[in-house]
Design a protein around this motif. Structure first.
Motif, short mmCIF file in Angstrom:
data_model
loop_
_atom_site.label_atom_id
_atom_site.label_comp_id
_atom_site.label_asym_id
_atom_site.label_seq_id
_atom_site.Cartn_x
_atom_site.Cartn_y
_atom_site.Cartn_z
N SER A 1 -3.52 -4.97 -4.85
CA SER A 1 -4.81 -4.91 -4.17
C SER A 1 -4.67 -4.38 -2.74
O SER A 1 -5.56 -3.68 -2.23
CB SER A 1 -5.46 -6.29 -4.15
OG SER A 1 -4.63 -7.23 -3.47
N GLU A 2 -3.56 -4.72 -2.07
CA GLU A 2 -3.35 -4.23 -0.71
C GLU A 2 -3.22 -2.71 -0.70
O GLU A 2 -3.76 -2.03 0.17
CB GLU A 2 -2.09 -4.87 -0.13
CG GLU A 2 -1.90 -4.61 1.36
CD GLU A 2 -0.68 -5.30 1.93
OE1 GLU A 2 -0.61 -5.45 3.17
OE2 GLU A 2 0.21 -5.70 1.14
N LEU A 3 -2.55 -2.17 -1.74
CA LEU A 3 -2.41 -0.72 -1.85
C LEU A 3 -3.76 -0.06 -2.13
O LEU A 3 -4.11 0.94 -1.51
CB LEU A 3 -1.41 -0.38 -2.96
CG LEU A 3 -1.26 1.10 -3.32
CD1 LEU A 3 -0.84 1.92 -2.12
CD2 LEU A 3 -0.27 1.27 -4.48
N ARG A 4 -4.53 -0.66 -3.04
CA ARG A 4 -5.84 -0.08 -3.39
C ARG A 4 -6.78 -0.10 -2.18
O ARG A 4 -7.53 0.84 -1.94
CB ARG A 4 -6.46 -0.85 -4.56
CG ARG A 4 -5.74 -0.60 -5.88
CD ARG A 4 -6.54 -1.18 -7.05
NE ARG A 4 -6.63 -2.63 -6.98
CZ ARG A 4 -5.72 -3.45 -7.51
NH1 ARG A 4 -4.65 -2.97 -8.12
NH2 ARG A 4 -5.88 -4.77 -7.43
N SER A 5 -6.73 -1.19 -1.40
CA SER A 5 -7.57 -1.27 -0.21
C SER A 5 -7.18 -0.21 0.81
O SER A 5 -8.04 0.45 1.40
CB SER A 5 -7.44 -2.67 0.40
OG SER A 5 -8.16 -2.76 1.61
N PHE A 6 -5.87 -0.02 1.00
CA PHE A 6 -5.41 1.00 1.96
C PHE A 6 -5.80 2.39 1.50
O PHE A 6 -6.26 3.22 2.29
CB PHE A 6 -3.89 0.90 2.13
CG PHE A 6 -3.33 1.88 3.12
CD1 PHE A 6 -3.36 1.62 4.48
CD2 PHE A 6 -2.77 3.09 2.70
CE1 PHE A 6 -2.86 2.52 5.40
CE2 PHE A 6 -2.26 3.99 3.61
CZ PHE A 6 -2.31 3.71 4.97
N GLN A 7 -5.64 2.68 0.19
CA GLN A 7 -6.01 3.99 -0.33
C GLN A 7 -7.50 4.25 -0.17
O GLN A 7 -7.92 5.37 0.15
CB GLN A 7 -5.61 4.09 -1.81
CG GLN A 7 -4.10 4.19 -2.02
CD GLN A 7 -3.72 4.15 -3.48
OE1 GLN A 7 -4.47 3.63 -4.32
NE2 GLN A 7 -2.55 4.68 -3.79
N GLN B 1 3.28 1.79 -5.75
CA GLN B 1 3.57 1.28 -4.41
C GLN B 1 3.56 2.42 -3.40
O GLN B 1 3.64 3.58 -3.75
CB GLN B 1 4.91 0.56 -4.38
CG GLN B 1 6.12 1.48 -4.57
CD GLN B 1 7.43 0.73 -4.44
OE1 GLN B 1 7.51 -0.47 -4.71
NE2 GLN B 1 8.47 1.42 -4.02
N LEU B 2 3.47 2.02 -2.13
CA LEU B 2 3.44 3.01 -1.05
C LEU B 2 4.19 2.45 0.15
O LEU B 2 3.88 1.35 0.61
CB LEU B 2 1.98 3.33 -0.65
CG LEU B 2 1.80 4.30 0.53
CD1 LEU B 2 2.32 5.68 0.16
CD2 LEU B 2 0.33 4.37 0.93
N ARG B 3 5.16 3.21 0.61
CA ARG B 3 5.88 2.82 1.82
C ARG B 3 5.20 3.46 3.02
O ARG B 3 4.96 4.66 3.05
CB ARG B 3 7.35 3.27 1.76
CG ARG B 3 8.13 2.64 0.64
CD ARG B 3 9.61 2.92 0.78
NE ARG B 3 10.34 2.44 -0.39
CZ ARG B 3 11.64 2.24 -0.44
NH1 ARG B 3 12.39 2.50 0.63
NH2 ARG B 3 12.23 1.79 -1.54
N LEU B 4 4.93 2.62 4.02
CA LEU B 4 4.27 3.10 5.25
C LEU B 4 5.21 2.92 6.43
O LEU B 4 5.81 1.85 6.61
CB LEU B 4 2.97 2.34 5.50
CG LEU B 4 1.83 2.58 4.51
CD1 LEU B 4 0.64 1.71 4.87
CD2 LEU B 4 1.42 4.05 4.49
#
Length: 235
Positions: free
Chosen positions: A77-83, A104-107
């Motif tokens: 959900s954290e990834l979907r919110s960021f996207q 996943q996404l590395r920032l």
């Protein structure tokens, strides 16, 4: 002065340099995501002109250090919110779609990218960043050295001033005593002048009274003289 090898090997030295994120743009422009804060693994790889695999392996090998310096891995959900947020920002600048990660996404922040530059060996860009850091460190040390020399000279001058003030102290003390004595003499003189003024005022009044008595006696004498002449004239 720290060397490039020392910077690669010493985490403590890297920590000391973490505030110098301005060096990144001096070497090459770092393109950020629309939020102006983060970049992805592919953006970091593009900046250093290496593969994304090299960047991932590096961050996996030093995971704790990178996490402390801002690396985040988004999932679920954290990834979907960021996207979703990035999609909104991307549309605001006229881009139709935002490239999305599957699971996943590395920032990375600028601080994290600088951390990569201090650890990535097989990149000319990373070596250039390290050179800038070390040159800036040397320049800063030279400035501190110059400042330290100036402070030392000032301290030596102050030491001379201190000894001069110590010698001047007794002189000032004697001058103060003489001034106090002079003040007392002036005060006594003022008292004497006041007393003389009172005496002169009293003498002035005495002279006026004496003049009045003298005038009265002269008038009496003149009257007696006239009376004497009248009597003499009758005979």
């Amino acid at each position: 002065m720290p060397t490039e090898v020392a910077l690669l090997e010493s985490r403590a030295l890297r920590v000391e340099q973490m505030g110098r994120v301005d060096i990144l743009d001096k070497v090459k422009s770092l393109v950020m995501l629309p939020d102006g804060i983060h970049v992805r693994t592919e953006d970091v790889a593009r900046y250093f002109e290496v593969s994304t695999t090299s960047v991932r392996r590096l961050t996996d090998r030093h995971q704790e250090e990178f996490s402390e310096n801002g690396l985040r891995v988004l999932r679920g959900s954290e990834l979907r919110s960021f996207q979703s947020d990035m999609m909104s920002l991307w549309e605001g600048v006229g881009v139709e779609s935002y490239p999305q990660a599957a699971t996943q996404l590395r920032l990375y922040t600028r601080r994290t990218v600088l951390n990569v530059a201090m650890l990535l060996r097989d990149s000319d860009i990373a070596r250039c960043v390290r050179t800038y850091l070390l040159d800036a460190e040397e320049s800063l040390r030279a400035q501190y050295g110059t400042l330290d020399a100036r402070v030392t000279r000032i301290e030596s001058c102050l030491a001379d001033v201190g000894s001069a003030l110590q010698e001047l102290g007794p002189v000032l003390c004697r001058m103060s005593e003489r001034l106090d004595s002079l003040d007392r003499k002036v005060e006594v003189t003022q008292q004497l002048v006041g007393a003389m003024s009172v005496r002169l005022s009293d003498l002035s009044q005495d002279v006026v009274r004496m003049d009045a008595r003298l005038d009265a006696r002269m008038e009496a004498f003149a009257d007696r003289l006239k009376d004497l002449r009248r009597r003499t004239g009758r005979r």
